[in-house]
Design an enzyme around this catalytic site. Structure first.
Site, short mmCIF file in Angstrom:
data_model
loop_
_atom_site.label_atom_id
_atom_site.label_comp_id
_atom_site.label_asym_id
_atom_site.label_seq_id
_atom_site.Cartn_x
_atom_site.Cartn_y
_atom_site.Cartn_z
CD GLN A 105 -2.80 1.15 0.00
OE1 GLN A 105 -3.39 0.14 -0.35
NE2 GLN A 105 -2.87 2.27 -0.70
CG HIS B 246 -0.91 2.46 -4.26
ND1 HIS B 246 -1.11 2.31 -5.61
CD2 HIS B 246 -1.46 1.36 -3.69
CE1 HIS B 246 -1.76 1.17 -5.83
NE2 HIS B 246 -1.98 0.58 -4.69
CD GLU C 145 -8.73 2.49 -1.74
OE1 GLU C 145 -7.73 2.93 -1.12
OE2 GLU C 145 -8.81 2.47 -2.97
CG HIS C 146 -7.55 -1.64 -0.24
ND1 HIS C 146 -6.98 -0.43 -0.59
CD2 HIS C 146 -7.94 -2.22 -1.41
CE1 HIS C 146 -7.03 -0.29 -1.91
NE2 HIS C 146 -7.61 -1.35 -2.43
CG ASP D 155 -4.66 -3.73 -5.49
OD1 ASP D 155 -5.74 -3.26 -5.11
OD2 ASP D 155 -3.59 -3.54 -4.88
CG HIS E 175 -51.27 14.17 -7.57
ND1 HIS E 175 -51.01 15.43 -8.00
CD2 HIS E 175 -50.07 13.50 -7.64
CE1 HIS E 175 -49.71 15.56 -8.29
NE2 HIS E 175 -49.13 14.39 -8.08
#
Lengths: 428, 428
Positions: free
Chosen positions: B255, B258, B322-323, B356, B415
């Site tokens: 991670q 990145h 996220e993960h 991934d 209506h």
């Protein structure tokens, strides 16, 4: 209603243009009010409630006593109607809950999704002349089905500081946890930022005027999700000679009474038949309590006569109406050709009011052409779908060449290494 | 990595704070570029490509010749890896396509949803050092499965005016219709507004830096939908003593590589075991080609030691990673307690790299805490779900009291009338 016969394709875009929404101008006002809420909390809510709604609120949260009073103020007939509608809405939305969808690879791994209700959701119910308890049903029922743990509701108080009993009663029936007397920009700001009394939520739902819409757009910048952008309500009716002109006229008017900015468009292939509808509109209009609003909406409305049904459906997809009524023979054959619409009503006995209230479909729908990219509210809007994966050692061995080759080619060597190190392990 | 032992609950929010994103400052720049694209079309794209990417592009659209060349430039090994990944991604995403969900009332009406692919979608693939062909798979595969009719892709050219062959080859494999050499704010502007060459789309997908993120936020104001707000990538690992410290260290580093703003957090209940992981991180880091990036990311990263697994899962839900990697005994029992996460990896043999690239789950996931309200990309993101209803005369008679009572109480008499007029019809 303006009548247009056989317009050229090049003219369609101009013909179907909606009135421009002016939310950008409001961004500054919203930012200022949000900043004040962030600083002063409840005090800022009180100030703006006084400013916009001309009422002082001592206690923002609706009390148990007020809920009890509401119970005695709503007639049994209305309660029964709301209960029936709720049953249909629940039944239809329950079917939307996700089934288990597991991908099991024979190589030793499996992936699946699980839905989780968004923990904290805020529902906004506009004030104004009509008490929109039906919107409470449309938002609170799926929220509860989805498993949202905290469902709060904000709605502006009237001049006497009260909320309409039908809104309170419906919110109670649906299990809304807390109800707050606050509306407009300040309500959206409160749910976005949180105050001493109003909790911060993860997602805000519900219709509103241009102030509320602008505030919801701003909320996104503070990390809060919103249901969808909103605009004036609209209907497109596609009718052939099998349609009853009286029914069609009544449907056009029921959309027109929503507000002077409502959009009403009738597509047909029969110019003479269209005239009958136009006459019916005039005659029915005169009997309506809200005829002033409806006639203003009708000024922007159109009857468009096209060459054939294919062309009508093409225009439907170009316009992407919030509501689409298909009053035509063989409407079943038209269904696969409908690409862009919020909710579709089929045949002579499916007026929009059925879906607005009671058949089970949701009435919170994408307006302003957003049906090209957005769904109406459904269970998906209240959940997150989380993916899970379980991989055995054997599974990773099988996936390894793929992962390692791809990672290497994306120059992400640590990604490659995270696999390699697991394969080496056996060797130790 | 900073180590924190047994923080108080009151400290959690501060501890889990992410770095602030500064997209607001970029709104003005984006507005100016959008305005220029609206005025000058392709010419504006050329200008900003020269300005930001330092290259002049004669032809925005990638030619057939360039695609053929790409085919010869990608190795057979990489092609095979991409094909295998595509097969898993397709298989998993195909299971997400909606089943028919029809609510049939015995009273004479039925409601159902049908999914329609969003007609025109634009995929954005960032440039930079690594060619993100895996993201092409993650976006184009579900777009095609969903039935999107026009799938275009924008990605910035390199200094020689080319696009990486693996991106071109993957886009071809996935059936992307058109590929354009344009990146950054100008790419998002082109897909939002349309130019002579780049078509306007209904929804824009894909990751990007803060410029792309700001431009996507602006696109929403022009009526174009976006997948989700984006932020730096992040992982949270929950591990007990059953986890292999070498594997966990490798996952944290994968991670961290990145980008310098990546977030890496390890939660555990065993302080001594955590030390082993920290040592492993140091030792593995030294061997990584991207160690400079990874070590900068690790400066912001944390090891948090908590009292028990319950507390770890509470912190997971507060952070909404996220993960999420669960390297613990009995991870199956933990699953129902996971409320907020993008994608979850279970056990010692499920590294984030598997998801991934190749196991089938999507890697476009909510960052920055958005997992509290957003799902990762799945089939839902590429479709609209349209509701349909068919009502017989008998059905309307059954629904009528409910609809009419509710409409009347919301003061929407037209209506009510749309139902009433249909019931009167039989009397005539």
């Amino acid at each position: 209603m303006e009548k247009i016969v056989n317009p050229q394709r090049e003219e369609w875009a101009a013909l179907l243009t909606r009135p421009q929404l002016k939310t950008a101008d409001l961004a500054k006002v919203c930012k200022e009010i949000f900043a004040e809420i962030q600083k002063d909390g409840d005090r800022a809510l009180g100030k703006y409630t006084w400013f916009f709604d001309q009422v002082r609120i001592d206690r923002l949260e609706v009390s148990e006593q007020e809920c009890l009073e509401a119970d005695s103020q709503v007639s049994e007939v209305l309660k029964q109607a709301i209960r029936t509608a709720k049953r249909n809405i629940e039944a239809f939305h329950a079917l939307q809950c996700m089934d288990r969808n597991e991908y099991v690879s024979s190589e030793g791994f499996r992936c699946w999704q699980e839905a989780r209700g968004i923990e904290k959701v805020g529902l906004y119910i506009p004030g104004g002349s009509a008490p929109l308890f039906s919107t409470v049903l449309m938002l609170a029922v799926p929220a509860k089905l989805a498993g949202c743990q905290e469902v709060i509701l904000c709605t502006p108080p009237d001049r006497s500081g009260k909320i309409h009993p039908a809104i309170l009663w419906t919110a109670q029936l649906c299990g809304v946890h807390k109800i707050f007397k606050v509306g407009g920009i300040q309500a959206i700001g409160a749910m976005t930022l949180g105050t001493e009394t109003v909790p911060r939520v993860n997602k805000i739902f519900g219709p509103g005027n241009q102030f509320v819409t602008a505030a919801k757009q701003l909320a996104v910048h503070y990390g809060v999700a919103i249901d969808m952008p909103a605009g004036p309500s609209e209907v497109m009716v596609v009718a052939d000679a099998s349609a009853n002109p009286r029914f069609v006229a009544a449907d056009l008017l029921s959309q027109a009474e929503h507000g002077p900015d409502s959009q009403v468009i009738l597509l047909t292939i029969d110019s003479r038949w269209a005239e009958t509808v136009e006459q019916e509109v005039v005659s029915q209009l005169s009997e309506l309590p809200r005829r002033d609003i409806a006639s203003r909406a009708l000024e922007n409305s159109k009857v468009i006569v096209l060459a054939d049904m294919e062309e009508c459906l093409d225009m439907v997809n170009e316009y992407a109406p919030e509501h689409l009524i298909l009053c035509m023979e063989n409407y079943i054959e038209a269904i696969p050709k409908i690409k862009n619409a919020g909710s579709v009503f089929l045949g002579n006995y499916a007026p929009e009011s059925a879906g607005d209230y009671a058949s089970g479909t949701n009435h919170t729908l994408p307006t302003n052409g957003y049906a090209k990219a957005y769904s109406g509210i459904n269970i998906d809007a209240f959940v997150k779908k989380i993916t899970f994966q379980e991989i055995t050692r054997k599974g990773l061995v099988a996936l390894a060449p793929t992962i390692m080759t791809m990672a290497e080619n994306e120059c992400l060597y640590a990604h490659r290494r995270a696999v390699e190190i697991r394969l080496e392990d056996q060797k130790i």
